[in-house]
Design a protein around this motif. Structure first.
Motif: not given
Ligand code: HEM
Length: 487
Positions: A137-138, A143-146, A165-168, A428-432
Motif C-alpha cells: 500500500a505504501a 508510485d502515485r506521488w512519483s 484506508l488501503e492498508v485496512l 513502514l509507511v513513513l519509512a517507504v
C-alpha cells in the motif's frame, strides 16, 4: 540542526523544537466559554493547572468530574479497579461511530466474548504477516506521488488517509470494497467531520432521542458504509460455502470463521459487520493522523530527517521479514509523534461505585477523564514536555517511561486491540515515504492541532515533495493477499 517555526503560542525550549500547540488557559474556563471552546476545538480547553497537578476536580458542566493525570491513579482506574469504571456514554458515542455492538462500544459479556475472539487476529504474529500488504500500500502511494513530478505540492493529510484506508482494505477485506476507495474516503471524511463535533446537547447530557443536526446528516453516510460492507460479506460467505479453498486469508475470513476458543459461541452476524466498520473507523483516521504529524515533525527537524533517511536507506534494502523491528529510529519518531499529538486525545470512564483516587473522593457516577494529550505534556512527568525529541523512545530511555505515563493506545483490558498493527503500519509507511521523498511544508501554511474525534492538523497539510531514491526496494513487491504472502 533543528529548525524553529513561529507559531506564536509557546516559546521553544533551548536546543529543541517545540511544535504548535495551544497555550493552556491561565485558569479553567467558565461553563459557557467551555461549551463554546469544546465545540470549536476541545484541545484549547485545557488549563495550566491540568498540566501541573496530578488530579484536578470539577470543571465540567455535567456532574462530578475528576481529571486524572497521575500514573498510579490511572493504573487504578484502567487496570486494578477497572471493573468499577465503565466507558462513558459521550466517548462511546463519539468514538464508536454509532456502531453499538462493535468491540469499541460493547460492554459486559458481549465485549468479553468479542475481545476473546478478535484478539488472535491482532496478535504480533498475525500483524507481522501483514508486512507485505502494508509495504505494498505504501509503495502504491509513493508510485502515485512519483507520477506527479518533482516539487509537486500535495495535501499529505488527505493522501495519508487514503493509504491507511488501503492498508485496512488489503488486510481486512482483501478483495476490496464494493465501491472505489476514493468514494469511501470522501464519505468517511464527511462522516467524521460531522460526528466528531461534540454537540452542546451531549455535554449537557440531553437524552439521545433529542435529534442532533449533525447526527441526522451522518445517518445516510453510515448506511452507505454498511451497504458496502454487507455486499463484501455476502460475497465472502458465498465463497466460503462454495469454494472455501479460494477464500482469501484475511481478517474477514478469520472473522467469519471465528469461534470462541472457550465456549462454542460464534460472534453474531451483525457483530461481524459492526466490527469490520469498527476497525475501519478506529484504525483509519488515527493512523493517518499519526503519519501526517510524523511527516510534519520530520519536515521541521533536519537532525531527525537525516537519521530516518540513513536508517531507511540501510534497512529497506534488506529482506521484508522483520523490517519493522529493524526500523528503530523511525519507530521512535512515530512514538514521539503520538506522545505530542496522540490521535485519541481523551479517554473517559464513569465510576459505578464510590472509590478513592490519591485521596480524592470518587462518587458513584463521577466522570473520570484521562487525556493522553495532557498526560504526555505533563510538567511532573516529562523532561521538556513540549519538545520534539524521539530519543525518549530509544534504548534505556524508552524502558524508563512509566507504562501509565504514556497512553496513546490506552491501558488495561480495554486498551487498543490494534496498537501493534498501527505502530507497524505507521513505521513502514513513513519509512517507504522517506526512502523515496524529501518533503517541505508549503511556506506560510498555518499548522494547528484540532480535535475532531481524532487529533488532526486543521486545514490539512500541504507539502512539497522532492524525489530522493528511485531504485526498486526489495520486499515491496507484495502480493495482494497478505497472510498467504508470508506463508
Ligand atoms: C495510531 C493509531 C491508533 C491509536 C492512537 C488508537 C488509540 C486507541 C485508544 C486510546 C483506545 C482505548 C480507548 C479507551 O480505553 O477508552 C483504542 C481502542 C480500540 N482501538 Fe485503537 N488506536 C489506533 C489504531 C487502531 C487500529 C489500526 C485498530 C484496528 C484495526 C484499532 C481498533 C481499536 C478497537 C477495536 C478498540 C476498542 C478495544 C476494546 O474496547 O476492547 N485501533 N484505540
Amino acid at each position: 540542526m533543528l529548525k524553529f517555526i513561529e507559531h506564536g503560542d509557546r516559546s521553544p525550549v533551548q536546543g529543541a523544537y517545540c511544535p504548535p500547540a495551544p497555550k493552556p488557559q491561565p485558569r479553567p474556563l467558565q461553563p459557557l466559554a467551555l461549551i463554546r471552546t469544546l465545540k470549536r476545538n476541545p484541545l484549547e480547553c485545557w488549563a495550566a493547572q491540568h498540566f501541573e497537578r496530578p488530579i484536578v476536580a470539577g470543571g465540567l458542566p455535567i456532574g462530578h468530574a475528576l481529571l486524572v493525570h497521575e500514573p498510579g491513579a490511572i493504573r487504578h482506574v484502567l487496570l486494578d479497579n477497572a471493573v468499577n469504571y465503565r466507558k462513558d456514554r459521550l466517548q462511546r458515542r463519539v468514538l464508536s461511530a454509532g456502531l453499538n455492538d462493535g468491540l469499541l462500544s460493547a460492554e459486559g459479556e458481549q465485549w468479553r466474548l468479542q475481545r476473546r475472539v478478535l484478539a488472535p487476529m491482532f496478535a504480533r504474529r498475525t500483524v507481522m504477516d501483514f508486512t507485505p500488504a502494508m509495504l505494498a500500500a505504501a509503495q502504491a502511494l509513493v508510485d502515485r506521488w512519483s507520477g506527479l513530478g518533482d516539487r509537486a505540492t500535495i495535501d499529505v493529510a488527505a493522501e495519508l488517509a487514503r493509504v491507511t484506508l488501503e492498508v485496512l482494505e488489503r488486510t481486512i477485506l482483501s478483495d476490496g470494497f464494493g465501491s472505489d476507495a476514493e468514494t469511501i474516503r470522501i464519505a468517511m471524511a464527511t462522516y467524521f467531520n460531522t460526528i466528531g463535533k461534540i454537540s452542546p446537547l451531549d455535554i449537557l447530557g440531553v437524552p439521545d432521542f433529542v435529534p442532533r443536526l449533525g447526527r441526522l446528516r451522518v445517518r445516510s453516510t453510515l448506511k452507505f458504509f454498511e451497504a458496502e460492507v454487507d455486499r463484501v460479506i455476502s460475497a465472502r460467505r458465498r465463497i466460503l460455502a462454495e469454494q472455501p479453498e479460494r477464500a482469501p486469508n484475511d481478517l474477514l475470513t478469520h472473522l467469519l470463521q471465528a469461534q470462541d476458543s472457550e465456549s462454542d459461541d460464534h460472534i453474531k452476524e451483525s457483530e461481524v459487520r459492526s466490527n469490520i466498520l469498527t476497525f475501519i473507523a478506529a484504525g483509519h483516521e488515527t493512523t493517518a493522523n499519526t503519519l501526517s504529524w510524523a511527516m510534519f515533525l520530520l519536515s521541521q527537524s533536519d537532525e531527525w530527517r537525516e537519521r530516518v533517511e540513513a536508517e531507511v536507506d540501510r534497512e529497506l534494502v534488506g529482506p521484508a521479514g522483520g523490517i519493522a523491528d529493524r526500523l528503530v529510529e523511525t519507530c521512535a519518531v512515530i512514538e514521539e509523534t503520538i506522545r505530542l499529538y496522540p490521535p485519541i486525545a481523551a479517554i473517559s470512564r464513569v465510576a459505578l461505585d464510590g472509590d478513592d483516587l490519591n485521596g480524592e473522593r470518587v462518587r458513584p457516577g463521577s466522570l473520570i477523564v484521562i487525556s493522553p494529550y495532557v498526560l504526555h505534556r505533563h510538567r511532573l512527568l516529562w523532561h521538556r514536555p513540549d519538545a520534539f525529541d524521539p530519543r525518549r523512545f530509544l534504548g534505556n530511555a524508552r524502558a524508563a517511561i512509566d507504562r501509565f505515563a504514556y497512553l496513546p493506545f490506552g491501558a488495561g483490558p480495554r486498551k487498543c486491540i490494534g496498537s501493534t498493527f498501527a505502530l507497524q503500519e505507521a513505521t513502514l509507511v513513513l519509512a517507504v515515504i522517506v526512502r523515496r521523498f524529501r518533503f517541505e511544508l508549503k511556506p506560510g501554511h498555518p499548522v494547528w492541532p484540532m480535535l475532531r474525534v481524532t487529533l488532526r492538523p486543521a486545514n490539512g497539510l500541504p507539502m512539497t515533495i522532492r524525489q530522493r531514491a528511485t531504485e526498486p526496494q526489495p520486499g515491496l513487491d507484495a502480493p495482494r493477499n497478505p497472510i498467504d504472502a508470508s506463508a
